[in-house]
Design a protein around this motif. Sequence first.
Motif, PDB file in Angstrom:
ATOM      1  N   ASP A   1      31.347 -17.642  -9.310  1.00  0.00           N
ATOM      2  CA  ASP A   1      31.874 -17.992  -7.998  1.00  0.00           C
ATOM      3  C   ASP A   1      30.754 -18.011  -6.961  1.00  0.00           C
ATOM      4  N   ALA A   2      29.777 -17.093  -7.113  1.00  0.00           N
ATOM      5  CA  ALA A   2      28.634 -17.043  -6.203  1.00  0.00           C
ATOM      6  C   ALA A   2      27.505 -16.255  -6.853  1.00  0.00           C
ATOM      7  N   VAL A   3      26.271 -16.619  -6.503  1.00  0.00           N
ATOM      8  CA  VAL A   3      25.080 -15.926  -7.005  1.00  0.00           C
ATOM      9  C   VAL A   3      24.117 -15.713  -5.840  1.00  0.00           C
ATOM     10  N   GLY A   4      23.559 -14.511  -5.751  1.00  0.00           N
ATOM     11  CA  GLY A   4      22.576 -14.227  -4.701  1.00  0.00           C
ATOM     12  C   GLY A   4      21.352 -13.551  -5.284  1.00  0.00           C
ATOM     13  N   VAL A   5      20.182 -13.858  -4.729  1.00  0.00           N
ATOM     14  CA  VAL A   5      18.919 -13.274  -5.206  1.00  0.00           C
ATOM     15  C   VAL A   5      18.134 -12.744  -4.009  1.00  0.00           C
ATOM     16  N   ALA A   6      17.533 -11.583  -4.170  1.00  0.00           N
ATOM     17  CA  ALA A   6      16.675 -10.989  -3.140  1.00  0.00           C
ATOM     18  C   ALA A   6      15.316 -10.670  -3.745  1.00  0.00           C
ATOM     19  N   GLU A   7      14.254 -10.881  -2.979  1.00  0.00           N
ATOM     20  CA  GLU A   7      12.888 -10.606  -3.425  1.00  0.00           C
ATOM     21  C   GLU A   7      12.273  -9.500  -2.579  1.00  0.00           C
ATOM     22  N   VAL A   8      11.599  -8.564  -3.238  1.00  0.00           N
ATOM     23  CA  VAL A   8      10.837  -7.520  -2.549  1.00  0.00           C
ATOM     24  C   VAL A   8       9.364  -7.751  -2.866  1.00  0.00           C
ATOM     25  N   PRO A   9       8.584  -8.229  -1.904  1.00  0.00           N
ATOM     26  CA  PRO A   9       7.186  -8.567  -2.174  1.00  0.00           C
ATOM     27  C   PRO A   9       6.284  -7.348  -2.273  1.00  0.00           C
ATOM     28  N   VAL A  10       5.086  -7.580  -2.760  1.00  0.00           N
ATOM     29  CA  VAL A  10       4.109  -6.506  -2.961  1.00  0.00           C
ATOM     30  C   VAL A  10       3.851  -5.718  -1.677  1.00  0.00           C
ATOM     31  N   GLU A  11       3.785  -6.415  -0.550  1.00  0.00           N
ATOM     32  CA  GLU A  11       3.487  -5.743   0.715  1.00  0.00           C
ATOM     33  C   GLU A  11       4.500  -4.657   1.038  1.00  0.00           C
ATOM     34  N   ARG A  12       5.760  -4.910   0.755  1.00  0.00           N
ATOM     35  CA  ARG A  12       6.798  -3.898   1.007  1.00  0.00           C
ATOM     36  C   ARG A  12       6.735  -2.776  -0.021  1.00  0.00           C
ATOM     37  N   ILE A  13       6.421  -3.140  -1.254  1.00  0.00           N
ATOM     38  CA  ILE A  13       6.336  -2.125  -2.305  1.00  0.00           C
ATOM     39  C   ILE A  13       5.213  -1.136  -2.011  1.00  0.00           C
ATOM     40  N   ASP A  14       4.111  -1.632  -1.449  1.00  0.00           N
ATOM     41  CA  ASP A  14       2.954  -0.783  -1.162  1.00  0.00           C
ATOM     42  C   ASP A  14       3.052  -0.040   0.174  1.00  0.00           C
ATOM     43  N   ALA A  15       4.058  -0.329   0.969  1.00  0.00           N
ATOM     44  CA  ALA A  15       4.172   0.292   2.287  1.00  0.00           C
ATOM     45  C   ALA A  15       4.316   1.813   2.169  1.00  0.00           C
ATOM     46  N   ASP A  16       3.622   2.536   3.026  1.00  0.00           N
ATOM     47  CA  ASP A  16       3.610   4.001   2.975  1.00  0.00           C
ATOM     48  C   ASP A  16       4.974   4.618   3.252  1.00  0.00           C
ATOM     49  N   GLU A  17       5.779   3.950   4.083  1.00  0.00           N
ATOM     50  CA  GLU A  17       7.010   4.577   4.560  1.00  0.00           C
ATOM     51  C   GLU A  17       8.198   4.401   3.625  1.00  0.00           C
ATOM     52  N   THR A  18       7.988   3.868   2.429  1.00  0.00           N
ATOM     53  CA  THR A  18       9.122   3.631   1.542  1.00  0.00           C
ATOM     54  C   THR A  18       8.836   4.143   0.138  1.00  0.00           C
TER      55      THR A  18
END
Length: 211
Positions: free
Chosen positions: A56-73
């Motif tokens: 009925d519906a499909v959604g995709v989200a991307e988490v790039p390297v910059e966010r993965i390397d961020a200190d606050e997460t």
Amino acid sequence: MRFGVDEAGKGPVLGSMFAAAVRADPVTLPDGVGDSKDIKPERRERLAEEIRESADAVGVAEVPVERIDADETDMNTLTVDAQATALSTVARDALSGTVDAGDTDATRFGRRVADAVDADVTVTAEHGADETDTVVGAASIIAKVARDAHVAELAAEYGDVGSGYPSDPTTRAFLADYVDRHGELPACARRSWSTCDDVLAAASQSTLGDF
């Protein structure tokens, strides 16, 4: 109608992580849907096309390297965010479904995903849900195909990067060779991963050995 959510690319040292959400009646999904890791790439691509046609519906989200390397997460938080972002694109009030738990505490993980979605959805989180829930299995395939396409793009830019996982000798050789030639890590590398520290340390020792 229910939803399923899963992610791919949580552990690699190269490239983005992807999450996918599928809203579907399980009986409409193609046969052979299951954990994407157990399905050959060509078959995954065909299934992904069939899933998009039948869901009925499909959604995709991307988490790039910059966010993965961020200190606050951290990766648990990023996985929650990725799954919630993908789910938000297919969610609607009173919809229920299952997400593949990305935390040792499945209940906590499911609650965090539900809280991050605007719609009033009922979320059940289970470990290994991609192997037991057809709709989560479908989401697993969509996410893995998105990740595979991303790795193919990296290979087109950098040459053979392997799978991107730290255990892959081709990936480690690519990183070592890149650092040797350029004196720094490639932009696609997750610099916060210990694998990158190891590669940089080895390059430093090699350089010292030249003196």
